[in-house]
Write a protein that holds these residues in place. Structure first.
Motif, PDB file in Angstrom:
ATOM      1  N   THR A 138      -1.679  -4.906  -1.090  1.00 33.93           N
ATOM      2  CA  THR A 138      -1.770  -5.762   0.088  1.00 33.93           C
ATOM      3  C   THR A 138      -0.419  -5.804   0.796  1.00 33.93           C
ATOM      4  N   VAL A 139      -0.437  -5.683   2.099  1.00 34.78           N
ATOM      5  CA  VAL A 139       0.778  -5.532   2.895  1.00 34.78           C
ATOM      6  C   VAL A 139       1.771  -6.667   2.668  1.00 34.78           C
ATOM      7  N   ILE A 140       1.278  -7.887   2.627  1.00 34.50           N
ATOM      8  CA  ILE A 140       2.179  -9.043   2.581  1.00 34.50           C
ATOM      9  C   ILE A 140       3.019  -9.070   1.313  1.00 34.50           C
ATOM     10  N   GLU A 141       2.579  -8.388   0.261  1.00 34.84           N
ATOM     11  CA  GLU A 141       3.340  -8.331  -0.985  1.00 34.84           C
ATOM     12  C   GLU A 141       4.240  -7.103  -1.066  1.00 34.84           C
ATOM     13  N   LEU A 142       4.330  -6.341   0.015  1.00 33.13           N
ATOM     14  CA  LEU A 142       5.150  -5.126   0.012  1.00 33.13           C
ATOM     15  C   LEU A 142       6.374  -5.235   0.916  1.00 33.13           C
ATOM     16  N   THR A 143       6.642  -6.426   1.421  1.00 32.04           N
ATOM     17  CA  THR A 143       7.769  -6.585   2.339  1.00 32.04           C
ATOM     18  C   THR A 143       9.108  -6.301   1.663  1.00 32.04           C
ATOM     19  N   HIS A 144       9.156  -6.411   0.340  1.00 31.53           N
ATOM     20  CA  HIS A 144      10.406  -6.123  -0.372  1.00 31.53           C
ATOM     21  C   HIS A 144      10.805  -4.661  -0.251  1.00 31.53           C
ATOM     22  N   LEU A 145       9.869  -3.809   0.155  1.00 31.26           N
ATOM     23  CA  LEU A 145      10.165  -2.385   0.293  1.00 31.26           C
ATOM     24  C   LEU A 145      10.943  -2.066   1.565  1.00 31.26           C
ATOM     25  N   ILE A 146      10.941  -2.989   2.521  1.00 34.06           N
ATOM     26  CA  ILE A 146      11.541  -2.705   3.822  1.00 34.06           C
ATOM     27  C   ILE A 146      13.060  -2.685   3.704  1.00 34.06           C
ATOM     28  N   LYS A 147      13.649  -1.552   4.032  1.00 38.01           N
ATOM     29  CA  LYS A 147      15.097  -1.403   4.000  1.00 38.01           C
ATOM     30  C   LYS A 147      15.702  -1.988   5.278  1.00 38.01           C
ATOM     31  N   PRO A 148      16.895  -2.520   5.207  1.00 36.80           N
ATOM     32  CA  PRO A 148      17.532  -3.092   6.402  1.00 36.80           C
ATOM     33  C   PRO A 148      17.609  -2.077   7.540  1.00 36.80           C
ATOM     34  N   GLN A 149      17.187  -2.504   8.723  1.00 31.02           N
ATOM     35  CA  GLN A 149      17.244  -1.705   9.938  1.00 31.02           C
ATOM     36  C   GLN A 149      16.472  -0.394   9.823  1.00 31.02           C
ATOM     37  N   SER A 150      15.433  -0.393   8.991  1.00 27.88           N
ATOM     38  CA  SER A 150      14.656   0.828   8.781  1.00 27.88           C
ATOM     39  C   SER A 150      13.440   0.908   9.691  1.00 27.88           C
ATOM     40  N   LEU A 151      12.751  -0.223   9.882  1.00 28.79           N
ATOM     41  CA  LEU A 151      11.506  -0.230  10.640  1.00 28.79           C
ATOM     42  C   LEU A 151      11.597  -1.203  11.809  1.00 28.79           C
ATOM     43  N   ASN A 152      11.091  -0.770  12.944  1.00 26.50           N
ATOM     44  CA  ASN A 152      10.912  -1.656  14.086  1.00 26.50           C
ATOM     45  C   ASN A 152       9.433  -2.010  14.131  1.00 26.50           C
ATOM     46  N   LEU A 153       9.096  -3.292  14.020  1.00 23.16           N
ATOM     47  CA  LEU A 153       7.719  -3.732  13.804  1.00 23.16           C
ATOM     48  C   LEU A 153       7.184  -4.560  14.963  1.00 23.16           C
ATOM     49  N   PHE A 154       5.913  -4.326  15.292  1.00 25.33           N
ATOM     50  CA  PHE A 154       5.227  -5.149  16.285  1.00 25.33           C
ATOM     51  C   PHE A 154       3.845  -5.514  15.755  1.00 25.33           C
ATOM     52  N   ILE A 155       3.601  -6.807  15.609  1.00 22.99           N
ATOM     53  CA  ILE A 155       2.351  -7.319  15.039  1.00 22.99           C
ATOM     54  C   ILE A 155       1.723  -8.274  16.040  1.00 22.99           C
ATOM     55  N   ASP A 156       0.413  -8.120  16.284  1.00 21.50           N
ATOM     56  CA  ASP A 156      -0.272  -9.076  17.150  1.00 21.50           C
ATOM     57  C   ASP A 156      -1.624  -9.435  16.554  1.00 21.50           C
ATOM     58  N   CYS A 157      -2.137 -10.599  16.968  1.00 24.05           N
ATOM     59  CA  CYS A 157      -3.447 -11.042  16.497  1.00 24.05           C
ATOM     60  C   CYS A 157      -3.997 -12.093  17.444  1.00 24.05           C
ATOM     61  N   TYR A 163     -10.870  -9.033  -8.107  1.00 22.46           N
ATOM     62  CA  TYR A 163      -9.559  -9.666  -7.935  1.00 22.46           C
ATOM     63  C   TYR A 163      -9.195 -10.549  -9.128  1.00 22.46           C
ATOM     64  N   HIS A 164     -10.169 -11.307  -9.631  1.00 21.46           N
ATOM     65  CA  HIS A 164      -9.846 -12.222 -10.722  1.00 21.46           C
ATOM     66  C   HIS A 164      -9.508 -11.478 -12.013  1.00 21.46           C
ATOM     67  N   GLU A 165      -9.903 -10.210 -12.115  1.00 19.52           N
ATOM     68  CA  GLU A 165      -9.592  -9.411 -13.295  1.00 19.52           C
ATOM     69  C   GLU A 165      -8.327  -8.573 -13.127  1.00 19.52           C
ATOM     70  N   LYS A 166      -8.040  -8.166 -11.885  1.00 16.74           N
ATOM     71  CA  LYS A 166      -6.902  -7.277 -11.643  1.00 16.74           C
ATOM     72  C   LYS A 166      -6.049  -7.775 -10.469  1.00 16.74           C
ATOM     73  N   PRO A 167      -5.523  -8.984 -10.554  1.00 17.07           N
ATOM     74  CA  PRO A 167      -4.735  -9.507  -9.433  1.00 17.07           C
ATOM     75  C   PRO A 167      -3.495  -8.664  -9.148  1.00 17.07           C
ATOM     76  N   GLU A 168      -2.921  -8.069 -10.192  1.00 17.57           N
ATOM     77  CA  GLU A 168      -1.718  -7.267  -9.990  1.00 17.57           C
ATOM     78  C   GLU A 168      -2.020  -6.006  -9.175  1.00 17.57           C
ATOM     79  N   VAL A 169      -3.228  -5.466  -9.321  1.00 18.63           N
ATOM     80  CA  VAL A 169      -3.622  -4.292  -8.531  1.00 18.63           C
ATOM     81  C   VAL A 169      -3.783  -4.681  -7.071  1.00 18.63           C
ATOM     82  N   TRP A 170      -4.403  -5.812  -6.825  1.00 22.30           N
ATOM     83  CA  TRP A 170      -4.556  -6.293  -5.448  1.00 22.30           C
ATOM     84  C   TRP A 170      -3.193  -6.593  -4.825  1.00 22.30           C
ATOM     85  N   ASP A 171      -2.290  -7.184  -5.592  1.00 18.85           N
ATOM     86  CA  ASP A 171      -0.949  -7.467  -5.075  1.00 18.85           C
ATOM     87  C   ASP A 171      -0.249  -6.177  -4.648  1.00 18.85           C
ATOM     88  N   ALA A 172      -0.453  -5.112  -5.420  1.00 19.27           N
ATOM     89  CA  ALA A 172       0.213  -3.839  -5.129  1.00 19.27           C
ATOM     90  C   ALA A 172      -0.397  -3.114  -3.940  1.00 19.27           C
TER      91      ALA A 172
END
Length: 271
Positions: free
Chosen positions: A192-211, A181-190
């Motif tokens: 990991t889910v939390i850094e991909l939210t910009h891909l979500i198109k309006p009204q495209s996905l209905n999401l359910f998350i639990d933990c 990670y310390h050598e390739k942070p940009e690869v890890w960013d690409a």
């Protein structure tokens, strides 16, 4: 969609005594990886399924893991009338395509498994007939694939998902695929889910998350929920007492499957 709707559906499903669904173990040839990959297919016994939920296992699991964790999935399938497919995702693939030719599971799920299932079982091939979710590594994988392939999936979820891998740079052999990670942070960013939210198109996905609130992934799930909320991305977020274990997943699958049942039902009404 209100939370009480799928909570009610989960309660109904848990008390109904129904015949067991049909369970098949299939083998799908992956041309991309040059190997055969197994999957479990659970079909409703007395009804022709039109929709499919792809259900992904966690780290060190396999195609049979979900039915061992939650055997009552068969009853849920009979109750809701849609098909569940549990593919093998490798020991630690995280459902990425990597430089290792044996770990091309993004391509396998999206380009090889889905067409095979729809051809063999004659289920709906519209995106509104497809959902994807999973646990832990599979929760990450489900959202990762859904965000990147909104042409395929209309509904997606995660239970106890590793939705941000970066706080765990030395765990689960991820650096074998991504580098340090310390050598390739940009690869890890690409990757990991939390850094991909910009891909979500309006009204495209209905999401359910639990933990579970005692889960070591609880904080990263909270962070994802906060980010989705900040970005005005509609989603359903459920927290319950529980750890990162089979007892929690055997409970959470009731809520997950009830949610997708409601999604499929809403789409059928629109048609």
């Amino acid at each position: 969609m209100k939370k009480h709707i799928f909570l009610l559906l989960a309660v109904i499903a848990s008390i109904l005594q129904l015949h067991a669904a049909t369970v098949d173990t299939i083998t799908v040839r992956s041309a991309r990886m040059g190997k055969d990959v197994k999957a479990v297919v659970v079909s409703p016994e007395n009804k022709k399924a039109t929709s499919t939920l792809y259900l992904l296992h966690g780290h060190s699991g396999n195609y049979a893991s979900w039915l061992k964790t939650a055997p009552h999935i068969k009853q849920l399938v009979d109750t809701y009338g849609y098909m569940v497919v549990c593919p093998d995702g490798g020991f630690n693939s995280w459902y990425w395509d990597t430089e290792d030719k044996d770990y091309q599971y993004e391509t396998f799920i999206t380009k090889e498994l889905v067409p095979f299932v729809e051809q063999q079982y004659q289920v709906g091939s519209d995106r509104v007939n497809r959902a994807i979710t999973g646990l832990s590594m599979g929760g990450h994988g489900a959202l990762y694939l859904a965000f990147r392939h909104q042409d395929l999936f209309a509904f997606a979820g995660s239970t106890s998902g590793g939705v941000d891998i970066r706080p765990f740079p030395n765990n689960w052999s991820m650096k074998k695929h991504l580098g340090d990670y310390h050598e390739k942070p940009e690869v890890w960013d690409a990757h990991t889910v939390i850094e991909l939210t910009h891909l979500i198109k309006p009204q495209s996905l209905n999401l359910f998350i639990d933990c579970g609130t005692e889960d070591f992934f609880f904080q990263v799930n909270n962070k994802l929920h906060e980010k989705l909320t900040y970005m005005n991305i509609p989603h359903h977020y459920l927290t319950m007492p529980g750890k990162h274990n089979h007892e929690y997943w055997a409970k959470s699958i009731d809520f997950q499957m009830a949610f997708f049942a409601q999604c499929f039902q809403d789409q059928s009404v629109k048609k």
